[in-house]
Design a protein around this motif. Structure first.
Motif, PDB file in Angstrom:
ATOM      1  N   GLY A  13      22.348  79.996  18.102  1.00 36.64           N
ATOM      2  CA  GLY A  13      21.118  80.469  18.743  1.00 36.64           C
ATOM      3  C   GLY A  13      20.957  79.821  20.098  1.00 36.64           C
ATOM      4  N   SER A  14      19.709  79.835  20.606  1.00 30.76           N
ATOM      5  CA  SER A  14      19.477  79.302  21.950  1.00 30.76           C
ATOM      6  C   SER A  14      18.779  77.948  21.890  1.00 30.76           C
ATOM      7  CB  SER A  14      18.567  80.252  22.735  1.00 30.76           C
ATOM      8  OG  SER A  14      19.168  81.509  22.838  1.00 30.76           O
ATOM      9  N   ILE A  15      19.016  77.177  22.932  1.00 31.87           N
ATOM     10  CA  ILE A  15      18.269  75.933  23.106  1.00 31.87           C
ATOM     11  C   ILE A  15      17.135  76.247  24.080  1.00 31.87           C
ATOM     12  CG2 ILE A  15      18.358  73.536  23.861  1.00 31.87           C
ATOM     13  CD1 ILE A  15      20.325  73.967  21.630  1.00 31.87           C
ATOM     14  N   LEU A  16      15.925  75.920  23.679  1.00 32.17           N
ATOM     15  CA  LEU A  16      14.791  76.137  24.582  1.00 32.17           C
ATOM     16  C   LEU A  16      14.574  74.859  25.384  1.00 32.17           C
ATOM     17  CD1 LEU A  16      12.446  78.237  25.174  1.00 32.17           C
ATOM     18  CD2 LEU A  16      11.021  76.599  23.943  1.00 32.17           C
ATOM     19  N   TRP A  40      15.275  78.791  29.527  1.00 28.31           N
ATOM     20  CA  TRP A  40      14.649  77.725  30.315  1.00 28.31           C
ATOM     21  C   TRP A  40      13.271  78.119  30.833  1.00 28.31           C
ATOM     22  CZ3 TRP A  40      16.658  75.975  35.779  1.00 28.31           C
ATOM     23  CH2 TRP A  40      15.939  74.837  36.202  1.00 28.31           C
ATOM     24  N   HIS A  41      12.280  77.391  30.375  1.00 28.56           N
ATOM     25  CA  HIS A  41      10.935  77.511  30.945  1.00 28.56           C
ATOM     26  C   HIS A  41      10.793  76.424  31.995  1.00 28.56           C
ATOM     27  CE1 HIS A  41       8.655  80.371  28.428  1.00 28.56           C
ATOM     28  NE2 HIS A  41       9.541  80.045  27.491  1.00 28.56           N
ATOM     29  N   ALA A  42      10.894  76.780  33.267  1.00 30.30           N
ATOM     30  CA  ALA A  42      10.694  75.768  34.303  1.00 30.30           C
ATOM     31  C   ALA A  42       9.196  75.671  34.531  1.00 30.30           C
ATOM     32  CB  ALA A  42      11.411  76.170  35.571  1.00 30.30           C
ATOM     33  N   THR A  43       8.617  74.537  34.184  1.00 29.40           N
ATOM     34  CA  THR A  43       7.152  74.469  34.217  1.00 29.40           C
ATOM     35  C   THR A  43       6.602  74.612  35.636  1.00 29.40           C
ATOM     36  OG1 THR A  43       7.673  72.163  33.733  1.00 29.40           O
ATOM     37  CG2 THR A  43       6.382  73.340  32.100  1.00 29.40           C
ATOM     38  N   ASP A  44       7.449  74.283  36.647  1.00 28.81           N
ATOM     39  CA  ASP A  44       6.974  74.491  38.017  1.00 28.81           C
ATOM     40  C   ASP A  44       7.283  75.917  38.485  1.00 28.81           C
ATOM     41  OD1 ASP A  44       9.690  74.459  38.274  1.00 28.81           O
ATOM     42  OD2 ASP A  44       9.783  72.724  39.603  1.00 28.81           O
ATOM     43  N   ARG A  62      16.328  82.709  32.219  1.00 28.99           N
ATOM     44  CA  ARG A  62      15.142  82.118  32.850  1.00 28.99           C
ATOM     45  C   ARG A  62      13.872  82.725  32.266  1.00 28.99           C
ATOM     46  NH1 ARG A  62      17.679  80.862  38.693  1.00 28.99           N
ATOM     47  NH2 ARG A  62      19.709  80.461  37.792  1.00 28.99           N
ATOM     48  N   ALA A  63      13.090  81.907  31.574  1.00 28.54           N
ATOM     49  CA  ALA A  63      11.889  82.414  30.913  1.00 28.54           C
ATOM     50  C   ALA A  63      10.665  82.144  31.780  1.00 28.54           C
ATOM     51  CB  ALA A  63      11.742  81.739  29.555  1.00 28.54           C
ATOM     52  N   GLU A  64       9.710  83.055  31.736  1.00 24.53           N
ATOM     53  CA  GLU A  64       8.455  82.891  32.485  1.00 24.53           C
ATOM     54  C   GLU A  64       7.330  82.676  31.469  1.00 24.53           C
ATOM     55  OE1 GLU A  64       8.597  82.801  35.696  1.00 24.53           O
ATOM     56  OE2 GLU A  64      10.552  83.753  36.081  1.00 24.53           O
TER      57      GLU A  64
END
Ligand code: SAH
Length: 477
Positions: A13-16, A40-44, A62-64
């Protein structure tokens, strides 16, 4: 132990990954090189991939949006940069779902932590300190890196590719395990570790009856000889490979030049057999040594032939491998730091130097009689550094030979005794003074270095000979 090392299947699976900044980029690099699927949730909101390989970076999903409410389907683990309340929040979410979570630098909210990793392909070593000290973990990792053969991963995959087939040919579990132990510990394993996979493959195919091979009385198949250069004395100058061979040996045949501190580094239960000349006693002779090596290997032992310096520099290593080859015994050679190089490094003699020294000759002059057979006329080049092994007793003849051939009596020379050992001794002077310099040496072994570069050395500088030399030069002008 609070944290048990386990290995996570990255294909499951994926690593968040949540957060941004350098720490997160470091984890991205690690996960990408391991082949992970990353969300990847880039918080910035910036998904800054500075320093990452572009092709690799393109593999990141790339997750929003807010990771605290994001869909977690397909996620097998969560990794979160610690700042603010997002770490604890992600931690609660993960725990509720039974997902492993790591909040960076926050043990309290983590259910897993990252070990320091030694990565050799199929062989992966994880080192942890339960989060207490990543620096200590890294130091442990460095030590493991140093002792693991570079190709240990190749060995694992070599076996991995053939295990299934062998399962059919050796049905019994214990015998099968014995079979692979013999492969790993024997010449086939050694071939793979030496990067000679094709030969290993051929040798494996050559085993007609694997069960018989596995069940054969210990020995025969496994015996071999490793010629190991022990270096000039300081045990820290052993190569990593030499150390490994010493720790792997059943029996060690060593020369009188090998310091006890070096034997201390060998496997504790290895038999130690001195075969060199002892004070006042002659050695057992080369033929007898060859015989011992061959017999040890043929009886299935992993024999190490441990020699001072390098086996191929005035060490008779060439003769030994010739005998081993004739006797059809498997062998390999591990180089060592030769005395000349050890002495030069310790006393700061740059053996080559810009335009001053462009060539080096290593020669031996055991007795005055040997020195008389040297063609000194080949050694008059002022840009040549001459390193003489076993040259102490012949020192007067060496001086005479070089002077007669035309080398300047003012040529700097150094005499380096017991180099790299705790009781080392070094003296320097001119070629003219060589016999007197040798007299100042308390005991051997010692090496002579002759050439202008000796004027850069510590004993030369310590003796204030710089001014002496310039006086000579002035006088010569
Ligand atoms: N194979 C060895 C040389 C063996 S001949 C090597 O590569 O170093 C033995 C000679 O080596 C000695 O007579 C001496 O000249 C030199 N030698 C060995 N160890 C030495 C040491 N620690 N310091 C100075 N000379 C050394």
């Amino acid at each position: 132990m609070r944290f048990l090392p386990v290995f996570l299947d990255l294909q499951a699976g994926s690593i968040l990954l949540v957060g941004g900044g350098e720490l997160v980029r470091a984890k991205l690099r690690l996960l990408l090189s391991a082949g992970a699927h990353i969300r990847w949730h880039a918080t910035d909101g910036r998904h800054d991939v500075t320093g990452l390989d572009a092709v690799d970076a393109a593999r990141i999903e790339r997750a929003e949006g807010d990771p605290r409410t994001a869909d977690l389907s397909g996620v097998i683990a969560i990794l979160c940069a610690g700042a603010g309340d997002i770490g604890p929040a992600m931690s609660s979410r993960a725990k509720a779902l039974g997902l492993p979570v790591n909040v960076m630098d926050d043990l309290q909210h983590s259910t897993f932590i990252f070990p320091a990793i030694v990565d050799r392909g199929d062989v992966v070593v994880a080192v942890g300190t339960g989060g207490a000290s990543p620096v200590v973990a890294r130091r442990v990792r460095e030590r493991i890196e140093a002792v693991l053969p570079a190709r240990i991963g190749d060995l694992a995959s070599f076996i991995g590719r053939r295990r299934k087939a062998m399962h059919g040919r050796i049905p019994e579990f214990a015998l099968r395990r014995r079979f692979w132990e013999r492969i790993v510990d024997g010449p086939i394993g050694a071939l793979v570790l030496a990067g000679r996979g094709d030969e290993a493959e051929a040798a494996l195919k050559h085993i007609a009856d694997p069960s018989a091979f596995a069940g054969a009385p210990a020995g025969r198949a496994e015996g071999r000889v490793t010629l190991v250069g022990a270096g000039p004395g300081d045990p820290d100058l052993l190569t990593v490979k030499a150390l490994r061979a010493l720790q792997d040996a059943d029996v060690i045949f060593y020369d009188e030049l090998v310091a006890p501190e070096i034997l201390d580094r060998a496997r504790r239960d290895a038999a130690r057999v001195p075969v060199g000349r002892r004070v006042g006693k002659p050695g057992i002779g080369q033929d007898a040594i060859n015989r011992l090596l061959i017999d040890a290997a043929k009886s299935g032992q992993r024999a190490v032939r441990l020699k001072g310096g390098d086996p191929f520099i005035f060490g008779r290593g060439g003769e030994e491998i010739e005998a081993l080859r004739k006797a059809d015994v498997a062998y390999s050679v591990i180089p060592g730091i030769t005395a000349g190089l050890g002495a030069a490094a310790q006393s700061e003699v740059p053996l080559t130097f810009r335009n001053e020294a462009l060539r080096i000759t290593f020669l031996t002059a055991h007795k005055a009689r040997d020195a008389e057979t040297v063609d000194w006329s080949t050694l008059t080049d002022v840009k040549m550094t001459v390193v003489v092994y076993m040259g102490m007793t012949a020192a007067p003849s060496i001086r005479a030979g070089l002077l007669a051939a035309g080398r300047s009596p003012q040529t700097p020379v150094g005499v380096f005794a017991r180099a790299t050992r705790p009781d080392s001794q070094a003296v320097a002077g001119t070629l003219n003074e060589l016999p007197a310099l040798v007299q100042r040496i308390d005991s051997g072994p010692a090496i002579l270095v002759i050439g202008d570069v000796v004027a850069h050395s510590t004993p030369w500088r310590d003796a204030g000979l710089d001014s002496l030399l310039s006086n000579f030069l002035v006088a010569a002008e």
